[in-house]
Design a protein around this motif. Structure first.
Motif, PDB file in Angstrom:
ATOM      1  N   PRO A  20      26.276  87.030  31.963  1.00 37.40           N
ATOM      2  CA  PRO A  20      27.369  87.622  32.400  1.00 37.40           C
ATOM      3  C   PRO A  20      27.566  88.629  31.466  1.00 37.40           C
ATOM      4  CG  PRO A  20      27.755  85.471  31.569  1.00 37.40           C
ATOM      5  CD  PRO A  20      26.334  85.719  31.555  1.00 37.40           C
ATOM      6  N   VAL A  21      28.608  89.666  31.907  1.00 33.91           N
ATOM      7  CA  VAL A  21      29.006  91.000  31.276  1.00 33.91           C
ATOM      8  C   VAL A  21      30.403  90.929  31.543  1.00 33.91           C
ATOM      9  CG1 VAL A  21      28.927  93.319  30.662  1.00 33.91           C
ATOM     10  CG2 VAL A  21      26.642  91.995  31.077  1.00 33.91           C
ATOM     11  N   THR A  22      31.325  91.121  30.504  1.00 34.28           N
ATOM     12  CA  THR A  22      32.962  91.393  31.021  1.00 34.28           C
ATOM     13  C   THR A  22      33.087  92.659  30.494  1.00 34.28           C
ATOM     14  OG1 THR A  22      33.270  89.035  30.936  1.00 34.28           O
ATOM     15  CG2 THR A  22      35.049  90.461  30.687  1.00 34.28           C
ATOM     16  N   ILE A  23      33.728  93.522  31.482  1.00 37.33           N
ATOM     17  CA  ILE A  23      34.434  94.792  30.964  1.00 37.33           C
ATOM     18  C   ILE A  23      35.985  94.826  31.120  1.00 37.33           C
ATOM     19  CG2 ILE A  23      32.032  95.965  31.095  1.00 37.33           C
ATOM     20  CD1 ILE A  23      33.124  97.198  33.888  1.00 37.33           C
ATOM     21  N   ARG A  24      36.492  95.736  30.517  1.00 34.49           N
ATOM     22  CA  ARG A  24      37.810  95.929  30.561  1.00 34.49           C
ATOM     23  C   ARG A  24      38.088  97.295  31.427  1.00 34.49           C
ATOM     24  NH1 ARG A  24      41.016  93.904  25.517  1.00 34.49           N
ATOM     25  NH2 ARG A  24      42.637  94.605  26.768  1.00 34.49           N
ATOM     26  N   LEU A  25      38.799  97.418  32.318  1.00 34.75           N
ATOM     27  CA  LEU A  25      39.015  98.704  32.886  1.00 34.75           C
ATOM     28  C   LEU A  25      40.543  99.143  32.822  1.00 34.75           C
ATOM     29  CD1 LEU A  25      36.708  98.219  36.051  1.00 34.75           C
ATOM     30  CD2 LEU A  25      36.222  99.463  33.878  1.00 34.75           C
ATOM     31  N   LEU A  33      37.116 101.620  41.308  1.00 31.60           N
ATOM     32  CA  LEU A  33      35.858 100.898  41.673  1.00 31.60           C
ATOM     33  C   LEU A  33      36.134 100.189  42.979  1.00 31.60           C
ATOM     34  CD1 LEU A  33      33.259  99.872  40.645  1.00 31.60           C
ATOM     35  CD2 LEU A  33      34.612  98.170  39.381  1.00 31.60           C
ATOM     36  N   LYS A  34      37.211  99.594  43.143  1.00 35.03           N
ATOM     37  CA  LYS A  34      37.393  98.618  44.094  1.00 35.03           C
ATOM     38  C   LYS A  34      37.484  99.495  45.586  1.00 35.03           C
ATOM     39  CE  LYS A  34      40.557  95.285  45.683  1.00 35.03           C
ATOM     40  NZ  LYS A  34      42.057  94.509  45.650  1.00 35.03           N
ATOM     41  N   GLU A  35      38.111 100.732  45.572  1.00 34.12           N
ATOM     42  CA  GLU A  35      38.297 101.523  46.831  1.00 34.12           C
ATOM     43  C   GLU A  35      36.955 101.928  47.148  1.00 34.12           C
ATOM     44  OE1 GLU A  35      39.995 106.037  47.457  1.00 34.12           O
ATOM     45  OE2 GLU A  35      41.383 104.668  46.439  1.00 34.12           O
ATOM     46  N   TYR A  36      36.192 102.372  46.032  1.00 32.18           N
ATOM     47  CA  TYR A  36      34.819 102.654  46.368  1.00 32.18           C
ATOM     48  C   TYR A  36      33.866 101.737  47.200  1.00 32.18           C
ATOM     49  CZ  TYR A  36      30.041 104.834  45.743  1.00 32.18           C
ATOM     50  OH  TYR A  36      28.675 105.396  45.952  1.00 32.18           O
ATOM     51  N   SER A  37      34.122 100.630  46.594  1.00 31.99           N
ATOM     52  CA  SER A  37      33.242  99.458  46.779  1.00 31.99           C
ATOM     53  C   SER A  37      33.579  98.963  48.401  1.00 31.99           C
ATOM     54  CB  SER A  37      33.354  98.214  46.021  1.00 31.99           C
ATOM     55  OG  SER A  37      34.557  97.694  45.906  1.00 31.99           O
ATOM     56  N   GLU A  38      35.021  99.049  48.712  1.00 39.59           N
ATOM     57  CA  GLU A  38      35.421  98.748  50.086  1.00 39.59           C
ATOM     58  C   GLU A  38      34.997  99.959  50.977  1.00 39.59           C
ATOM     59  OE1 GLU A  38      39.471  98.226  49.356  1.00 39.59           O
ATOM     60  OE2 GLU A  38      39.299  96.298  48.570  1.00 39.59           O
ATOM     61  N   LYS A  39      35.246 101.161  50.454  1.00 46.16           N
ATOM     62  CA  LYS A  39      34.624 101.977  51.420  1.00 46.16           C
ATOM     63  C   LYS A  39      33.094 102.127  51.845  1.00 46.16           C
ATOM     64  CE  LYS A  39      34.661 107.194  51.596  1.00 46.16           C
ATOM     65  NZ  LYS A  39      34.991 108.457  51.044  1.00 46.16           N
ATOM     66  N   HIS A  40      32.330 101.527  50.699  1.00 50.04           N
ATOM     67  CA  HIS A  40      30.839 101.619  51.300  1.00 50.04           C
ATOM     68  C   HIS A  40      30.365 100.244  51.394  1.00 50.04           C
ATOM     69  CE1 HIS A  40      31.514 105.401  48.913  1.00 50.04           C
ATOM     70  NE2 HIS A  40      30.421 105.858  49.749  1.00 50.04           N
ATOM     71  N   SER A  41      31.171  99.322  51.671  1.00 51.78           N
ATOM     72  CA  SER A  41      30.953  97.910  51.958  1.00 51.78           C
ATOM     73  C   SER A  41      29.929  97.254  51.100  1.00 51.78           C
ATOM     74  CB  SER A  41      30.382  97.683  53.430  1.00 51.78           C
ATOM     75  OG  SER A  41      31.386  98.372  54.429  1.00 51.78           O
ATOM     76  N   LYS A  42      30.378  97.396  49.929  1.00 52.22           N
ATOM     77  CA  LYS A  42      29.347  96.717  48.577  1.00 52.22           C
ATOM     78  C   LYS A  42      30.404  96.139  47.765  1.00 52.22           C
ATOM     79  CE  LYS A  42      26.082 100.421  48.560  1.00 52.22           C
ATOM     80  NZ  LYS A  42      25.387 101.430  48.058  1.00 52.22           N
ATOM     81  N   THR A  43      29.729  95.090  46.996  1.00 49.64           N
ATOM     82  CA  THR A  43      30.906  94.405  45.986  1.00 49.64           C
ATOM     83  C   THR A  43      30.944  95.302  44.716  1.00 49.64           C
ATOM     84  OG1 THR A  43      28.655  93.401  44.996  1.00 49.64           O
ATOM     85  CG2 THR A  43      29.702  92.220  46.639  1.00 49.64           C
ATOM     86  N   MET A  44      31.818  95.157  43.864  1.00 52.00           N
ATOM     87  CA  MET A  44      31.935  95.752  42.794  1.00 52.00           C
ATOM     88  C   MET A  44      30.571  95.577  41.903  1.00 52.00           C
ATOM     89  SD  MET A  44      35.928  95.683  41.803  1.00 52.00           S
ATOM     90  CE  MET A  44      36.649  94.337  42.410  1.00 52.00           C
ATOM     91  N   THR A  45      30.319  94.499  42.036  1.00 47.81           N
ATOM     92  CA  THR A  45      28.986  94.288  41.139  1.00 47.81           C
ATOM     93  C   THR A  45      27.900  95.108  41.377  1.00 47.81           C
ATOM     94  OG1 THR A  45      29.522  91.980  40.711  1.00 47.81           O
ATOM     95  CG2 THR A  45      27.185  92.594  40.363  1.00 47.81           C
ATOM     96  N   GLN A  46      27.694  95.173  43.055  1.00 49.10           N
ATOM     97  CA  GLN A  46      26.689  95.971  43.416  1.00 49.10           C
ATOM     98  C   GLN A  46      26.731  97.563  43.024  1.00 49.10           C
ATOM     99  OE1 GLN A  46      27.287  95.042  47.663  1.00 49.10           O
ATOM    100  NE2 GLN A  46      25.207  94.132  47.619  1.00 49.10           N
ATOM    101  N   VAL A  47      27.866  98.151  42.929  1.00 46.43           N
ATOM    102  CA  VAL A  47      28.343  99.612  42.828  1.00 46.43           C
ATOM    103  C   VAL A  47      28.018  99.695  41.191  1.00 46.43           C
ATOM    104  CG1 VAL A  47      30.164 101.218  42.295  1.00 46.43           C
ATOM    105  CG2 VAL A  47      30.031  99.732  44.330  1.00 46.43           C
ATOM    106  N   ILE A  48      28.298  98.695  40.433  1.00 46.65           N
ATOM    107  CA  ILE A  48      27.966  98.622  38.890  1.00 46.65           C
ATOM    108  C   ILE A  48      26.347  98.998  38.735  1.00 46.65           C
ATOM    109  CG2 ILE A  48      28.248  97.604  36.749  1.00 46.65           C
ATOM    110  CD1 ILE A  48      31.057  96.949  37.699  1.00 46.65           C
ATOM    111  N   MET A  49      25.939  98.081  39.447  1.00 47.61           N
ATOM    112  CA  MET A  49      24.384  97.996  39.284  1.00 47.61           C
ATOM    113  C   MET A  49      23.839  99.077  39.660  1.00 47.61           C
ATOM    114  SD  MET A  49      23.729  95.106  37.768  1.00 47.61           S
ATOM    115  CE  MET A  49      21.971  95.040  38.016  1.00 47.61           C
TER     116      MET A  49
END
Length: 59
Positions: A20-25, A33-49
């Motif tokens: 596990p990796v924790t980041i502070r934003l 990040l949340k807006e992008y992930s919702e717009k592209h139907s992906k999880t935040m983890t998928q976007v970060i990966m």
């Protein structure tokens, strides 16, 4: 009879994620990040990966 019973459930992953990796934003970065992930139907983890893969691709 009990000897032949196998647990039923999710199969083992070929390459399990165990680190596990924790980041502070900032609130703004989290919102973006949340807006992008919702717009592209992906999880935040998928976007970060995907971002990590882009960094590796640059070399």
């Amino acid at each position: 009879m009990a000897e032949n019973k196998r647990k039923v459930g999710h199969p083992f992953a070929e390459n399990p994620k165990r680190s596990p990796v924790t980041i502070r934003l900032t609130a703004d970065d989290y919102s973006r990040l949340k807006e992008y992930s919702e717009k592209h139907s992906k999880t935040m983890t998928q976007v970060i990966m995907e971002g990590i893969e882009l960094v590796y691709a640059k070399g």
